[in-house]
Write an enzyme that holds these catalytic residues in place. Sequence first.
Site, PDB file in Angstrom:
ATOM      1  N   ASP A  10       6.991 -33.854 -17.245  1.00 56.46           N
ATOM      2  CA  ASP A  10       7.432 -32.465 -17.231  1.00 56.46           C
ATOM      3  C   ASP A  10       7.712 -32.130 -15.765  1.00 56.46           C
ATOM      4  O   ASP A  10       6.814 -32.234 -14.918  1.00 56.46           O
ATOM      5  CB  ASP A  10       6.324 -31.578 -17.807  1.00 56.46           C
ATOM      6  CG  ASP A  10       6.757 -30.121 -17.921  1.00 56.46           C
ATOM      7  OD1 ASP A  10       7.709 -29.716 -17.210  1.00 56.46           O
ATOM      8  OD2 ASP A  10       6.135 -29.390 -18.705  1.00 56.46           O
ATOM      9  N   TYR A  20      21.023 -19.412 -14.906  1.00 55.67           N
ATOM     10  CA  TYR A  20      21.145 -20.878 -14.869  1.00 55.67           C
ATOM     11  C   TYR A  20      22.026 -21.325 -13.683  1.00 55.67           C
ATOM     12  O   TYR A  20      21.652 -22.238 -12.930  1.00 55.67           O
ATOM     13  CB  TYR A  20      21.739 -21.340 -16.209  1.00 55.67           C
ATOM     14  CG  TYR A  20      22.343 -22.715 -16.201  1.00 55.67           C
ATOM     15  CD1 TYR A  20      21.547 -23.845 -16.159  1.00 55.67           C
ATOM     16  CD2 TYR A  20      23.737 -22.885 -16.244  1.00 55.67           C
ATOM     17  CE1 TYR A  20      22.117 -25.114 -16.147  1.00 55.67           C
ATOM     18  CE2 TYR A  20      24.303 -24.136 -16.244  1.00 55.67           C
ATOM     19  CZ  TYR A  20      23.494 -25.247 -16.188  1.00 55.67           C
ATOM     20  OH  TYR A  20      24.052 -26.486 -16.176  1.00 55.67           O
TER      21      TYR A  20
HETATM   22  C1  15L Z   1      27.135 -26.326 -18.069  1.00 55.65           C
HETATM   23  O1  15L Z   1      26.571 -26.252 -16.986  1.00 55.65           O
HETATM   24  C2  15L Z   1      26.400 -26.588 -19.333  1.00 55.65           C
HETATM   25  O2  15L Z   1      25.238 -27.341 -19.141  1.00 55.65           O
HETATM   26  C3  15L Z   1      27.294 -27.255 -20.362  1.00 55.65           C
HETATM   27  O3  15L Z   1      26.658 -27.246 -21.613  1.00 55.65           O
HETATM   28  C4  15L Z   1      28.677 -26.607 -20.465  1.00 55.65           C
HETATM   29  O4  15L Z   1      28.569 -25.311 -20.987  1.00 55.65           O
HETATM   30  C5  15L Z   1      29.323 -26.571 -19.095  1.00 55.65           C
HETATM   31  O5  15L Z   1      28.475 -26.018 -18.135  1.00 55.65           O
HETATM   32  C6  15L Z   1      30.661 -25.832 -19.062  1.00 55.65           C
HETATM   33  O6  15L Z   1      30.840 -24.952 -18.204  1.00 55.65           O
HETATM   34  O7  15L Z   1      31.533 -26.161 -19.869  1.00 55.65           O
END
Ligand code: 15L
Length: 263
Positions: free
Chosen positions: A51, A136
Amino acid sequence: RRINRVLITGAGGRIGGMLRTQLRGRYERLILSDIIPLKDIQPGEDVVTVDLKDGEAVRRACRDVDAIIHCGGNPRESPWPEILEPNIIGSINVWEAARHEGVDRVVYASSNHAIAFTRRSEMLDHRSAHRPDCRYGLSKAFMEDLAFLYAYKYGVRGFGMRIGSFTPRPVDARALSTWISPRDMAQLVSVGLTADYIHEIVFGISRNKRAWWDNSNAYRLGYDPQDEAEAYADEVGHIVGDDPIAEEFQGSRFVSMEFTADP
Ligand code: 15L
């Protein structure tokens, strides 16, 4: 320095899993870490269940490792606690371990969402300022700055790949700009494992005509993508969402979710 032992974090994930098979046999040892126990252990592989928020466990996984491919963490927009632990604390643990265990380099999965609060009419490059489009994306921007600090202060090389959309083939019109094919992704990681640099940012996209990101820094370092999303334009070019904010910005849904400001 010769790279013999490579740790992949998030080795059970989409990109980590692809790299696990693509890099098989290329290095003396692949150490595969994931929060979920990994199966089907092959010769040359060591598996550890870690983890990322557990600093001691991360440090143990990094012992005698030459390079880390850091794909672990939460890949989606989520409430703060689910970003804070895997992505922020987790990244701090990875770079602290790299520093104290003498790891040569960290090749890491950043994301376009670190810079994607940007209109699609605008072109960016590796020097553009961060424009995170969600919590994120902010965690990825943080990771890039963390990697920069550890590279210049402690000598842990960093190779940040702002990945677009990693899928077997482009899935919609946006992906004609953002797509990266599995083989190009694998090649870009190889560049990160072999090139000479201190800290670099590159975009994880194929050779896409409609790209919003100038990837000359990756090309300069040796990246030579074999695929182009344009080949799928007839197939997916008409697949467009109906959310105007999402369609206006590079980050798409990651921008429009929770959006309450004046556009
Ligand atoms: C990301 O960072 C995600 O992890 C992925 O699942 C997609 O959504 C990608 O970006 C994207 O922008 O297409």
